[in-house]
Design a protein around this motif. Structure first.
Motif, PDB file in Angstrom:
ATOM      1  N   GLY A 109      32.996   6.398 -25.039  1.00  0.00           N
ATOM      2  CA  GLY A 109      31.767   6.253 -25.801  1.00  0.00           C
ATOM      3  C   GLY A 109      30.770   5.351 -25.829  1.00  0.00           C
ATOM      4  N   ILE A 110      31.893   4.107 -24.828  1.00  0.00           N
ATOM      5  CA  ILE A 110      30.943   2.864 -24.628  1.00  0.00           C
ATOM      6  C   ILE A 110      30.046   3.192 -23.529  1.00  0.00           C
ATOM      7  CG2 ILE A 110      31.688   0.353 -24.829  1.00  0.00           C
ATOM      8  CD1 ILE A 110      34.586   0.958 -25.800  1.00  0.00           C
ATOM      9  N   ASP A 111      29.153   2.414 -24.255  1.00  0.00           N
ATOM     10  CA  ASP A 111      27.788   2.169 -22.922  1.00  0.00           C
ATOM     11  C   ASP A 111      26.963   0.682 -23.020  1.00  0.00           C
ATOM     12  OD1 ASP A 111      26.187   2.276 -21.507  1.00  0.00           O
ATOM     13  OD2 ASP A 111      25.168   4.693 -23.015  1.00  0.00           O
ATOM     14  N   HIS A 112      27.091   0.633 -21.566  1.00  0.00           N
ATOM     15  CA  HIS A 112      26.809  -0.775 -21.379  1.00  0.00           C
ATOM     16  C   HIS A 112      24.946  -0.810 -21.589  1.00  0.00           C
ATOM     17  CE1 HIS A 112      30.231  -1.762 -20.026  1.00  0.00           C
ATOM     18  NE2 HIS A 112      30.603  -2.774 -20.082  1.00  0.00           N
ATOM     19  N   SER A 113      24.933   0.361 -21.086  1.00  0.00           N
ATOM     20  CA  SER A 113      23.219   0.510 -21.126  1.00  0.00           C
ATOM     21  C   SER A 113      22.453   0.246 -22.262  1.00  0.00           C
ATOM     22  CB  SER A 113      22.998   2.168 -20.555  1.00  0.00           C
ATOM     23  OG  SER A 113      22.845   3.497 -21.744  1.00  0.00           O
ATOM     24  N   ALA A 195      26.492  27.683 -28.724  1.00  0.00           N
ATOM     25  CA  ALA A 195      26.607  25.955 -29.584  1.00  0.00           C
ATOM     26  C   ALA A 195      25.424  25.597 -29.470  1.00  0.00           C
ATOM     27  CB  ALA A 195      27.149  25.015 -28.342  1.00  0.00           C
ATOM     28  N   VAL A 196      24.886  26.009 -30.888  1.00  0.00           N
ATOM     29  CA  VAL A 196      23.822  25.583 -31.792  1.00  0.00           C
ATOM     30  C   VAL A 196      23.283  24.383 -31.065  1.00  0.00           C
ATOM     31  CG1 VAL A 196      21.716  25.113 -32.989  1.00  0.00           C
ATOM     32  CG2 VAL A 196      23.275  27.688 -31.940  1.00  0.00           C
ATOM     33  N   ALA A 197      24.093  22.872 -32.089  1.00  0.00           N
ATOM     34  CA  ALA A 197      23.465  21.508 -31.661  1.00  0.00           C
ATOM     35  C   ALA A 197      23.725  20.425 -30.738  1.00  0.00           C
ATOM     36  CB  ALA A 197      24.954  21.309 -33.243  1.00  0.00           C
ATOM     37  N   ASP A 198      24.772  21.689 -30.217  1.00  0.00           N
ATOM     38  CA  ASP A 198      24.160  20.469 -28.301  1.00  0.00           C
ATOM     39  C   ASP A 198      23.518  21.633 -27.295  1.00  0.00           C
ATOM     40  OD1 ASP A 198      26.748  19.626 -28.707  1.00  0.00           O
ATOM     41  OD2 ASP A 198      27.974  21.120 -28.142  1.00  0.00           O
ATOM     42  N   ASP A 199      22.979  22.912 -27.776  1.00  0.00           N
ATOM     43  CA  ASP A 199      21.703  22.938 -27.024  1.00  0.00           C
ATOM     44  C   ASP A 199      20.090  22.461 -27.186  1.00  0.00           C
ATOM     45  OD1 ASP A 199      23.339  25.309 -25.819  1.00  0.00           O
ATOM     46  OD2 ASP A 199      22.493  26.306 -27.749  1.00  0.00           O
ATOM     47  N   LEU A 200      20.510  22.218 -29.168  1.00  0.00           N
ATOM     48  CA  LEU A 200      19.486  20.530 -29.834  1.00  0.00           C
ATOM     49  C   LEU A 200      19.507  19.616 -29.473  1.00  0.00           C
ATOM     50  CD1 LEU A 200      19.080  22.349 -32.618  1.00  0.00           C
ATOM     51  CD2 LEU A 200      17.587  22.296 -31.474  1.00  0.00           C
ATOM     52  N   ALA A 201      20.874  18.971 -28.935  1.00  0.00           N
ATOM     53  CA  ALA A 201      21.150  17.359 -28.203  1.00  0.00           C
ATOM     54  C   ALA A 201      20.236  17.748 -26.845  1.00  0.00           C
ATOM     55  CB  ALA A 201      22.427  17.653 -27.939  1.00  0.00           C
ATOM     56  N   SER A 202      20.532  18.547 -26.276  1.00  0.00           N
ATOM     57  CA  SER A 202      20.247  18.814 -24.311  1.00  0.00           C
ATOM     58  C   SER A 202      18.744  18.687 -24.520  1.00  0.00           C
ATOM     59  CB  SER A 202      20.809  19.572 -23.649  1.00  0.00           C
ATOM     60  OG  SER A 202      21.862  19.558 -23.452  1.00  0.00           O
ATOM     61  N   ALA A 203      17.776  19.435 -25.245  1.00  0.00           N
ATOM     62  CA  ALA A 203      16.539  19.322 -25.488  1.00  0.00           C
ATOM     63  C   ALA A 203      16.096  18.167 -26.300  1.00  0.00           C
ATOM     64  CB  ALA A 203      16.126  20.741 -26.476  1.00  0.00           C
ATOM     65  N   ALA A 204      16.383  17.451 -27.047  1.00  0.00           N
ATOM     66  CA  ALA A 204      15.552  16.688 -27.234  1.00  0.00           C
ATOM     67  C   ALA A 204      15.887  14.765 -26.603  1.00  0.00           C
ATOM     68  CB  ALA A 204      16.733  15.686 -28.501  1.00  0.00           C
ATOM     69  N   GLN A 205      17.429  15.395 -25.021  1.00  0.00           N
ATOM     70  CA  GLN A 205      17.784  13.893 -24.488  1.00  0.00           C
ATOM     71  C   GLN A 205      15.964  13.575 -23.405  1.00  0.00           C
ATOM     72  OE1 GLN A 205      20.324  12.307 -25.704  1.00  0.00           O
ATOM     73  NE2 GLN A 205      20.911  12.193 -23.198  1.00  0.00           N
ATOM     74  N   LEU A 206      16.036  15.154 -23.289  1.00  0.00           N
ATOM     75  CA  LEU A 206      14.703  15.104 -22.185  1.00  0.00           C
ATOM     76  C   LEU A 206      13.342  14.602 -22.870  1.00  0.00           C
ATOM     77  CD1 LEU A 206      14.625  19.008 -21.349  1.00  0.00           C
ATOM     78  CD2 LEU A 206      15.574  17.118 -19.912  1.00  0.00           C
ATOM     79  N   VAL A 207      13.659  14.826 -23.999  1.00  0.00           N
ATOM     80  CA  VAL A 207      12.158  13.797 -24.475  1.00  0.00           C
ATOM     81  C   VAL A 207      13.122  12.647 -25.447  1.00  0.00           C
ATOM     82  CG1 VAL A 207      10.707  14.138 -26.807  1.00  0.00           C
ATOM     83  CG2 VAL A 207      11.288  15.751 -25.736  1.00  0.00           C
ATOM     84  N   MET A 208      13.627  12.653 -25.569  1.00  0.00           N
ATOM     85  CA  MET A 208      13.916  10.647 -25.280  1.00  0.00           C
ATOM     86  C   MET A 208      13.850   9.974 -24.398  1.00  0.00           C
ATOM     87  SD  MET A 208      17.849  10.939 -28.495  1.00  0.00           S
ATOM     88  CE  MET A 208      17.426  11.815 -30.276  1.00  0.00           C
ATOM     89  N   GLU A 210      16.478   8.298 -21.801  1.00  0.00           N
ATOM     90  CA  GLU A 210      17.533   7.459 -21.623  1.00  0.00           C
ATOM     91  C   GLU A 210      17.348   5.661 -20.728  1.00  0.00           C
ATOM     92  OE1 GLU A 210      21.404   9.112 -21.324  1.00  0.00           O
ATOM     93  OE2 GLU A 210      20.715  10.679 -20.139  1.00  0.00           O
ATOM     94  N   ALA A 211      16.361   5.578 -20.920  1.00  0.00           N
ATOM     95  CA  ALA A 211      15.868   4.262 -20.000  1.00  0.00           C
ATOM     96  C   ALA A 211      14.874   3.926 -20.742  1.00  0.00           C
ATOM     97  CB  ALA A 211      15.276   4.001 -18.165  1.00  0.00           C
ATOM     98  N   ASN A 212      14.444   2.896 -21.057  1.00  0.00           N
ATOM     99  CA  ASN A 212      12.205   1.985 -21.425  1.00  0.00           C
ATOM    100  C   ASN A 212      12.242   2.874 -22.468  1.00  0.00           C
ATOM    101  OD1 ASN A 212      11.730   2.423 -19.487  1.00  0.00           O
ATOM    102  ND2 ASN A 212      11.172   0.479 -19.478  1.00  0.00           N
TER     103      ASN A 212
END
Length: 265
Positions: A109-113, A195-208, A210-212
């Protein structure tokens, strides 16, 4: 179901991320309603906890240097991976496959970004405790029954790109067991758990993003979840390696591959 991105300023180490999110929500005229889920990027939580490491201060061990050379990864990053991971399983160029908190993930889980230059961000110390603390604080202040979800991104075997992964859950059931229900043709479902929590996580990723984008939190409204006040068991979303389709399947495929090689002239 609606997802509202929460846009914030850049959050610095040791700052109270929740207060910054609440200020941003007020500026966007967002308020909590019963049944809402506040979805948080793991990076905002980890940054607030001071889980940012200056690579210049890391000394690589002989084992880290060995793995770094084998997988073309920076040796100081590998050293942190060795410290953070429960187990290093394998790797491909530039990435180590690790087991951490009963989850398969790259580089523990370590990330440079989205980290300062020459720094990396570790995962939050305990996402489950962090989720429960955030939920309790919000419920006391606003009197609303909500859920909190801390998420990260992950990859799937044989698929390009990232999807969401739930790291810590509070206030709602992360799984929906629909075994025993009938499908469209009246056949009983035997193995399906959603996997309800993972489903919500994926949907939220689209809105969040992962860049700036600077949307480290999302407010989900109208999600089809079962709210609860009971502490969520950490193992409720996990499956043992012996039962995991991918682990067992890859293990057997690898042995079959070795057998096929032995049979070749």
């Amino acid at each position: 179901m609606q997802f509202f991105p929460i846009h914030t300023r850049l959050i610095k180490p040791k700052e109270d991320y929740l207060e910054i999110i609440l200020e941003a929500m007020k500026a966007q005229s967002l308020t909590f309603e019963d049944g809402d889920i506040l979805i948080l990027s793991e990076k905002i939580v980890a940054t607030s906890e001071g889980r940012i490491v200056n690579l210049k201060e890391v000394k690589a061990s002989p084992r880290a240097k060995e793995l770094a050379k084998k997988y073309y990864v920076d040796e100081k990053t590998v050293e942190l991976v060795l410290q953070e991971a429960d187990e290093v399983l394998s790797g491909v160029p530039r990435i180590l496959l690790t087991l951490k908190n009963n989850m398969l993930m790259p580089n523990a889980g370590i990330d440079h970004s989205n980290a300062p230059s020459d720094h990396v961000i570790l995962l939050p110390k305990d996402p489950w405790i962090s989720a429960e603390k955030a939920r309790s604080k919000i419920m006391k202040r606003f009197g609303r029954r909500i859920g909190v979800l801390i998420i990260d991104s992950r990859v799937m075997p044989m698929r390009m790109g990232t999807i969401g992964l739930a790291l810590g859950v509070a206030g709602f059931e992360p799984m929906d067991d629909i075994r025993g229900r009938d499908d469209l043709y009246g056949k009983m479902l035997l193995v399906t758990l959603r996997a309800v929590a993972d489903d919500l996580a994926s949907a939220a990723q689209l809105v969040m993003g992962e860049a700036n984008e600077s949307n480290p939190a999302v407010l989900a409204r109208g999600a089809p979840v079962m709210m609860t006040d009971r502490p969520i068991k950490r193992d409720s979303m996990y499956i043992s390696p012996d039962e995991c389709l991918y682990i067992r399947g890859f293990e057997r495929w690898n042995w079959g591959k070795k057998d096929r090689k032995r049979e070749m002239p």
